[in-house]
Write an enzyme that holds these catalytic residues in place. Structure first.
Site, short mmCIF file in Angstrom:
data_model
loop_
_atom_site.label_atom_id
_atom_site.label_comp_id
_atom_site.label_asym_id
_atom_site.label_seq_id
_atom_site.Cartn_x
_atom_site.Cartn_y
_atom_site.Cartn_z
N ARG A 144 0.82 -1.21 0.00
CA ARG A 144 0.00 0.00 0.00
C ARG A 144 0.85 1.26 0.00
NH1 ARG A 144 -5.32 -1.99 1.89
NH2 ARG A 144 -6.17 0.08 1.99
N TYR A 147 0.77 4.30 -2.47
CA TYR A 147 -0.36 5.22 -2.26
C TYR A 147 -0.19 5.98 -0.95
CZ TYR A 147 -5.35 6.60 -2.05
OH TYR A 147 -6.53 7.29 -1.99
N VAL A 189 -14.78 -1.96 -2.08
CA VAL A 189 -15.74 -2.86 -1.45
C VAL A 189 -17.19 -2.53 -1.80
CG1 VAL A 189 -15.87 -1.64 0.79
CG2 VAL A 189 -16.20 -4.10 0.69
N ASN A 192 -17.86 -3.46 -5.49
CA ASN A 192 -17.81 -4.92 -5.64
C ASN A 192 -19.05 -5.60 -5.07
OD1 ASN A 192 -15.40 -5.18 -6.95
ND2 ASN A 192 -14.33 -6.26 -5.32
N THR A 210 -14.19 -8.84 9.81
CA THR A 210 -14.36 -8.07 11.06
C THR A 210 -13.67 -6.70 10.98
OG1 THR A 210 -12.44 -9.14 12.03
CG2 THR A 210 -14.60 -10.09 12.59
N THR A 212 -13.12 -2.90 9.99
CA THR A 212 -14.18 -1.88 9.87
C THR A 212 -13.78 -0.76 8.90
OG1 THR A 212 -13.38 -0.48 11.68
CG2 THR A 212 -14.89 -2.28 12.27
N PRO A 276 -5.90 -2.23 6.58
CA PRO A 276 -6.17 -1.66 7.91
C PRO A 276 -7.33 -2.38 8.62
CG PRO A 276 -5.86 0.09 6.31
CD PRO A 276 -5.91 -1.19 5.54
#
Ligand code: NAD
Ligand code: UDP
Length: 318
Positions: A144, A147, A189, A192, A210, A212, A276
Site C-alpha cells: 500500500r 499510495y 468494497v 464490488n 471483522t 471496519t 487496515p
C-alpha cells in the site's frame, strides 16, 4: 464566475465535483489521463460551454492560458487493486510529480490548491478514531506504500510550498466515499458488493470481515470539499472528511444482500497484506470549523448507489 481546475475530473469523486461546480455557476477545466476515470462520467457536462476537458497526465507540466482561481487535485488511482497492481509506480509518480506540477501551476496563477489526501496517511491506525493530530502507522515498504507514502509526501510538499512559496493550500483527508459514477470494475468494497449482489455472483469478503470502515456518501463529501476550498486563507487543514458511522465489512455485505434481496452467497478470500483493521474519522474539526457533518446515512446512500449500479451493471466483469 471562478475558473476552477479539477484534476482526476473524469473519475468518481472528480466528476461529481465538476457537476456541482458547474451547477454553482463556475467555469470548470477538467484534467484527466483516463487511467481509472471514464468519459461516460462527464458525457453530459461536455455539452456545457463552461466545461472543458483536457486529456493530460499530471506527471507532465501543464500550461493553462487563462487565470485559474482554484485547483482541486484529485488525480490518483484510488482503488487498492489499481494502485497495488499495474499502477503501483505510476501511483507514486502521480502523487509526487503530479502535486509538484499542480503546486507550480498554483504558484504561477496565484490559485488556492486543495489536495485530495486520504485516511490512508494514518495507515493501519493504532489510534481510534483517527484525528488529524495522529501521525499514523504506515508500512513504508508494503504493497500500500505507493499510495500511502505518495499521499504523505504530497501533503509535505503542500506545506513546504505554503511555508516557502506562499501558496494558499487546503489539505483534506478523505475517508471511504461511495456513490454514483463509481466504476463497476473499480474493485473497492462498495462497488464490488453491490455489483456482485446485483449479478447473483458470490460476495467476496476478504479476511473474516471483522475489519471496519466508515462510509461517506459522495454528496456529503462534495459539500465539505467546497466549504474547505472557500475557507479563510489561514485555514490549511489537514481536515478529516468522512462519515463516522463505522461498520464491519461483513455487516456491509449482509446489508447489501438484504437490500437487493440477492441470492448471492458470502465467500471468504485472503485478506490483502497491510489491510487496515479499523478506520473511523474523528470529525470534530469539520463540525467545529464548518458546522459540517454527513447528512446521508449508509442505508440511504446505499439505496441511491444501488439504483446507479443498476444502470451500468452490464459493464461489470466480476
Ligand atoms: P478514481 O480512480 O475514480 O479517480 C481518480 C482519477 O484520477 C481517475 O479519473 C484517473 O483517470 C485520474 N488519474 C490518475 N492518475 C492520473 C494522472 N497521472 N494524471 C491525470 N489523471 C490521473 O478515484 P476516486 O475515488 O474518484 O478518487 C479521487 C481522489 O480522491 C484520489 O486522489 C483519491 O486518492 C482520493 N480519495 C478517494 C477516496 C474514496 O473513498 N473515493 C478516499 C480517499 C481519498
Ligand atoms: N474488501 C472486501 N471485499 C472486496 C473488496 C474489499 O472484503 O471485494 C475489503 C478490503 O479488504 C478492506 C475493505 O473491504 O478491508 C475496504 O476496502 P476498499 O478496497 O474499499 O478500500 P480501503 O478502505 O481498503 O482503501
Amino acid at each position: 464566475m471562478k475558473t476552477i481546475l479539477v484534476t482526476g475530473g473524469s473519475g468518481f469523486v472528480g466528476s461529481n465535483l465538476c457537476q456541482r461546480l458547474i451547477e454553482n455557476g463556475d467555469k470548470v477545466i477538467c484534467v484527466d489521463n483516463n487511467y481509472t476515470g471514464r468519459m461516460s462520467n462527464i458525457k453530459k457536462l461536455l455539452e456545457n460551454p463552461n466545461f472543458t476537458f483536457i486529456k493530460h497526465d499530471i506527471c507532465d507540466i501543464l500550461e493553462i492560458g487563462e487565470k485559474i482561481d482554484q485547483i482541486y487535485n484529485l488525480a490518483c488511482p484510488a482503488s487498492p487493486p489499481a494502485y497495488q497492481g499495474k499502477y503501483a509506480i505510476k501511483t507514486t509518480k502521480t502523487c509526487v510529480l503530479g502535486i509538484l506540477n499542480m503546486l507550480e501551476l498554483a504558484k504561477k496563477h496565484n490559485s488556492t490548491i486543495l489536495q485530495g489526501s486520504t485516511s490512508e496517511v494514518y495507515g493501519d491506525p493504532i489510534m481510534h478514531p483517527q484525528s488529524e493530530s495522529y501521525r499514523g502507522n504506515v508500512n513504508p515498504i508494503g504493497i500500500r506504500a505507493c499510495y500511502d507514502e505518495g499521499k504523505r509526501c504530497a501533503e509535505s510538499l503542500m506545506f513546504d510550498y505554503h511555508r516557502h512559496e506562499n501558496v494558499d493550500i487546503k489539505v483534506i483527508r478523505i475517508f471511504n466515499t461511495y456513490g454514483p459514477n463509481m466504476d463497476p470494475n473499480d474493485g473497492r468494497v462498495v462497488s464490488n458488493f453491490i455489483c456482485q449482489a446485483l449479478s447473483g455472483k458470490d460476495i467476496t469478503v476478504y479476511g473474516d470481515g471483522t475489519q471496519t470502515r466508515s462510509f461517506c456518501y459522495i454528496d456529503d463529501l462534495i459539500d465539505i470539499m467546497i466549504k474547505v476550498m472557500n475557507s479563510d486563507k489561514e485555514f490549511t487543514g489537514p481536515i478529516n472528511t468522512g462519515n463516522p458511522g463505522e461498520f464491519t465489512i461483513k455487516e456491509l455485505a449482509q446489508k447489501v444482500i438484504e437490500k437487493i434481496d440477492s441470492k448471492s452467497q458470502i465467500i471468504y478470500k485472503d485478506l490483502p497484506l497491510d489491510d487496515p483493521t479499523q478506520r473511523r474519522p474523528d470529525i470534530t474539526l469539520a463540525k467545529d470549523k464548518f458546522q459540517w457533518e454527513p447528512k446521508i446515512k449508509l442505508d440511504e446512500g446505499l439505496d441511491k448507489t444501488i439504483e446507479y449500479f443498476k444502470t451500468c451493471i452490464h459493464e461489470f466483469r466480476g
